[in-house]
Write an enzyme that holds these catalytic residues in place. Structure first.
Site, PDB file in Angstrom:
ATOM      1  N   TYR A  21      15.523  32.803 -11.969  1.00  0.00           N
ATOM      2  CA  TYR A  21      16.247  32.927 -10.702  1.00  0.00           C
ATOM      3  C   TYR A  21      17.717  33.279 -10.954  1.00  0.00           C
ATOM      4  O   TYR A  21      18.278  34.195 -10.323  1.00  0.00           O
ATOM      5  CB  TYR A  21      16.093  31.584  -9.983  1.00  0.00           C
ATOM      6  N   SER A  60      24.207  33.034  -6.709  1.00  0.00           N
ATOM      7  CA  SER A  60      24.072  31.584  -6.830  1.00  0.00           C
ATOM      8  C   SER A  60      24.944  31.068  -7.975  1.00  0.00           C
ATOM      9  O   SER A  60      25.157  31.776  -8.973  1.00  0.00           O
ATOM     10  CB  SER A  60      22.590  31.289  -7.101  1.00  0.00           C
TER      11      SER A  60
END
Ligand SMILES: NC(=O)c1ccc[n+]([C@@H]2O[C@H](COP(=O)([O-])OP(=O)(O)OC[C@H]3O[C@@H](n4cnc5c(N)ncnc54)[C@H](OP(=O)(O)O)[C@@H]3O)[C@@H](O)[C@H]2O)c1
Length: 254
Positions: free
Chosen positions: A162, A149
């Site tokens: 995350y 990401s």
């Protein structure tokens, strides 16, 4: 199904976390390209079966297998089932990931060890358990695809746990690319904001502000990620390993 050249004809592909969102789009795209697809899910059985039905009703080949990738015994059971049924695996996409707004939005002081445990056990350890099993089943020419990401490239004010997990995924990609070469290629897609369930956490203002910072002025579609996954899964990327493609509509332009 298209009668044009099928880029994944003859291949068996496992997509983890394929009951919805990006994983479901990848499973459908792989099937359109002629792969026999295994749709993995943890708890969303009805959605996974819908994905399988949508594939088979358009002439493709797919089955669903339940397994929590964070549970070694369940991963082993899934790979045993794949081995028994297909005797091979050509493509693995590690798509399963924890999407939890309370973890993403947690202030620094609110982050708990349990949040780390939940995210790392699925996104990092779960993916690794699948890599480990896939490595024994894949023959020469196999392809593993990971998902990271954009905060790993440029940071973010939110989503610390995350992002750290996704940084590990990126490092794992490079490590395994070397360890598994020359037989198996390992690559990564670094995603920006793709329109899946997490968008529901956002207020309209936050969504507008996210979108306005993206060069292409819109969120990505799961199908636009799936087409990159097809490229990494197919022989079109046969000389690429340990690499990443950023799929973010020109958000970070790093
Ligand atoms: N959407 C984005 O903007 C974006 C951006 C960057 C990276 N990503 C990454 O891309 C991947 C897919 O994202 P998404 O937005 O499509 O997610 P999503 O819509 O929340 O779907 C997540 C999928 O993962 C499965 N899953 C969760 N925990 C699992 C486990 N322990 N074992 C097996 N499956 C599990 C879910 O199945 P069940 O419902 O059955 O649990 C579901 O199919 C994730 O790794 C995510 O971090 C997404």
């Amino acid at each position: 199904m298209s009668a044009l050249k099928l880029r994944l004809k003859g291949k068996v592909a496992l997509v983890t976390g394929a009951s919805r969102g990006i994983g479901a789009a990848i499973a459908r795209a792989f099937a359109r390209e002629g792969a026999r697809v295994v749709v993995n899910y943890r708890s969303s059985e009805a959605e996974a079966k819908d994905v399988v039905r949508s594939i088979t009703s358009s002439g493709g080949s797919a089955i669903s297998i339940q397994a929590d990738v964070a549970q070694p015994a369940q991963v082993a059971r899934m790979f045993d089932a794949i081995s028994k049924r297909f005797h091979r695996l050509d493509v693995l996409v590690n798509c399963a990931g924890v999407a939890d707004g309370s973890i993403w939005n947690a202030e620094l002081s609110e982050i708990t060890p349990d949040m780390w445990q939940r995210v790392l056990s699925v996104d990092v350890v779960g993916g690794f358990l699948c890599d480990q099993r896939a490595a024994t089943l894949m023959k020469k020419g196999g392809s593993m695809i990971n998902i990271s990401s954009t905060p790993v490239l440029v940071g973010d004010e939110q989503g610390l746990v995350y992002a750290c997990a996704k940084a590990a995924v990126l490092t794992k990609t490079k490590m395994l690319a070397r360890i598994l070469a020359p037989s198996i290629r390992v690559n990564c897609m670094i995603l920006g904001s793709i329109e899946t369930g997490w968008v529901d956490w956002l207020t309209p203002e936050t969504l507008r502000s996210y979108t306005s910072s993206i060069s292409l002025k819109r969120l990505g579609k799961p199908e636009e990620v799936a087409s990159v996954a097809v490229f990494f899964a197919s022989d079109e990327s046969s000389y690429i390993t340990g690499e990443s493609i950023v799929v973010d509509g020109g958000d970070v332009l790093d």
